[in-house]
Design an enzyme around this catalytic site. Structure first.
Site, PDB file in Angstrom:
ATOM      1  NE  ARG A 189      -3.613  -2.571   0.447  1.00 28.23           N
ATOM      2  CZ  ARG A 189      -3.310  -3.724  -0.173  1.00 28.23           C
ATOM      3  NH1 ARG A 189      -2.318  -3.775  -1.053  1.00 28.23           N
ATOM      4  NH2 ARG A 189      -4.003  -4.809   0.072  1.00 28.23           N
ATOM      5  CB  SER A 224      -8.489  -1.825   5.363  1.00 26.40           C
ATOM      6  OG  SER A 224      -9.012  -3.115   5.194  1.00 26.40           O
ATOM      7  CD  GLU A 237      -5.156   0.037   3.009  1.00 26.95           C
ATOM      8  OE1 GLU A 237      -4.846  -0.866   3.821  1.00 26.95           O
ATOM      9  OE2 GLU A 237      -5.826  -0.172   1.985  1.00 26.95           O
TER      10      GLU A 237
END
Ligand SMILES: Cc1cc2nc3c(=O)[nH]c(=O)nc-3n(C[C@H](O)[C@H](O)[C@H](O)COP(=O)(O)OP(=O)(O)OC[C@H]3O[C@@H](n4cnc5c(N)ncnc54)[C@H](O)[C@@H]3O)c2cc1C
Length: 314
Positions: free
Chosen positions: A184, A232, A302
C-alpha cells in the site's frame, strides 16, 4: 483560462496564435463529500474535471505553478477534512476513461477507469490475473498510487509501464521497474500524477465470471459493503492483523458522533448517516491510542487524511 499556441509556416515564422481553452468542467467551492465513499469532506476551493488526457495537459500547463493541486480518483481511500481542500482538486474518475486491448496483448487503461470495470473487461477478453480488482471501488489511478490489492493480488504485479504527467502538462511513459512500490505504498515522482498504464497478463489461466462472483461474495460476508466506508482504515502491522488488534481492544461497535467501528469488520469505520470527517478522525485517533496502549503497536493509517479542519468562520 487560455494559453497561446504559436502556429508557424515552413520558414518558421510565427503566422498566428491559437488560443487553447480547457474544455473540462470548473467549479468553485465544490463540496467533495459527494465524491468520497465515506460521504464526508468539505469543499474544494477550485474543482476541475478534465474532458480527457489532452485537456488535462492544457489545463495543468496553464495553472499557476504556486497553486497546489490535489489528485482525486474515486475518493475511496480518502478522509477529506470538513474544512475542505485549498487550491485545485482535479477529479480524474470517468474523465480519463479510455480502456483498450493493444495489438501486443497488453491493456491500455487510463487513470479514471474504475477497478471493477478493468476486472470485467479483462474477464471478457480472456486476460487472467485482474479479478482481484473487481471489489476495489476506486480508479486505476488510485490503485496505482496505493498499490491496491486483495486476495493475494496487487496492482503493480500487473503493471508493465505507466504514463505520468507533470505540472507543465508533459507526459512520459516509465517502465514499472523505475517506480518503487511496497505494501500500500508507491513512490509517485514528486508533483506528478498517473494518467495511464499498460498492464500485462500471464498467457495461461482464465478468470471466469464465477471466480469474480466468489470474490465479491467473500467480501459481502466479511465486510460492511452497503454502508459508506473507505475499506480498511489501517494497514496491517508487520505481524498480525489490524482488525484483530482493534477487536481485542473491545472497540467493535464503538461510536463517536455518527462514525462507528464496524461490527462486521473491526478495521472498517462506518458513516451511519451524517458523520463529519472530524467524528471519523477522532475515532481513528482513539483506535490508534487504544491499540498502542494495549498491544504496544502504533497502527498506521492506510486511508489518506487530507485537507483542513473546519474553521470557526465556516
Ligand atoms: C468498500 C471498500 C473496499 C475496499 N477494498 C479494498 C481492497 O480490497 N484493497 C485495497 O487495496 N483497497 C481497498 N479499498 C480502498 C480503495 O478503494 C483503494 O485504496 C483504491 O485504490 C483507491 O483508489 P481511488 O481512485 O478511490 O483513490 P482516491 O481515494 O481518490 O485517492 C487515494 C490517493 O491516491 C491519490 N491519487 C488518486 N489518483 C491518482 C492519480 N491518478 N495519480 C496520482 N495520485 C492519485 C490521491 O491524491 C490520494 O492521495 C476499499 C475501499 C472501499 C470503500
Amino acid at each position: 483560462m487560455t494559453s497561446c499556441v504559436s502556429v508557424t509556416c515552413e520558414t518558421n515564422e510565427v503566422i498566428a496564435s491559437v488560443k487553447t481553452i480547457p474544455a473540462g468542467k470548473m467549479l468553485l467551492n465544490e463540496p467533495l463529500a459527494r465524491y468520497t465513499s465515506w460521504r464526508v469532506g468539505g469543499p474544494a476551493e477550485q474543482y476541475y474535471r478534465p474532458a480527457d488526457i489532452k485537456d488535462l495537459s492544457v489545463f495543468i500547463s496553464q495553472l499557476d505553478s504556486h497553486q497546489s493541486v490535489f489528485w482525486l480518483g474515486g475518493g475511496s481511500n480518502l478522509l477529506i477534512r470538513d474544512g475542505g481542500i485549498s487550491g485545485t482538486v482535479i477529479h480524474l474518475r470517468r474523465s480519463l476513461d479510455q480502456i483498450r486491448l493493444e495489438a501486443d496483448g497488453r491493456l491500455y487503461v487510463e487513470a479514471g477507469v474504475g477497478c471493477p470495470q478493468v476486472a470485467r473487461f479483462c474477464q471478457k477478453n480472456g486476460l487472467s490475473g485482474a479479478s482481484f480488482l473487481v471489489g476495489i471501488p476506486g480508479t486505476i489511478g488510485g490503485a496505482l498510487t496505493m498499490n491496491a490489492g486483495a486476495f493475494g493480488g496487487e496492482t503493480w504485479q500487473l503493471v508493465s509501464e505507466v504514463e505520468l504527467m507533470d505540472r507543465q502538462g508533459h507526459r512520459q511513459w516509465l517502465q514499472s521497474s523505475s517506480i518503487q512500490v511496497g505494501y500500500r505504498k508507491v513512490d509517485v515522482p514528486q508533483g506528478q500524477c498517473f494518467v495511464a498504464a499498460r498492464l500485462a497478463f500471464s498467457a495461461t489461466g482464465y478468470d471466469d465470471h464465477a471466480m469474480m462472483q466468489e470474490l465479491l461474495e467473500r467480501r459481502r460476508l466479511s465486510q460492511p459493503i452497503n454502508i459508506p466506508t473507505c475499506g480498511s482504515v489501517f494497514k496491517n502491522p508487520e505481524a498480525g492483523f489490524a482488525a484483530q488488534l482493534i477487536e481485542r481492544c473491545g472497540l467493535k461497535g464503538h461510536q463517536i458522533g455518527q462514525a462507528r467501528v464496524s461490527e462486521k469488520h473491526a478495521n472498517f469505520i462506518e458513516n451511519t448517516g451524517g458523520a463529519s470527517a472530524a467524528d471519523i478522525e477522532l475515532l481513528i485517533n482513539l483506535i490508534q491510542n487504544s491499540v498502542e496502549r494495549e498491544h504496544n503497536i502504533r497502527l498506521e493509517t492506510e486511508v489518506r487524511i487530507v485537507g483542513e479542519p473546519l474553521s470557526l468562520d465556516q
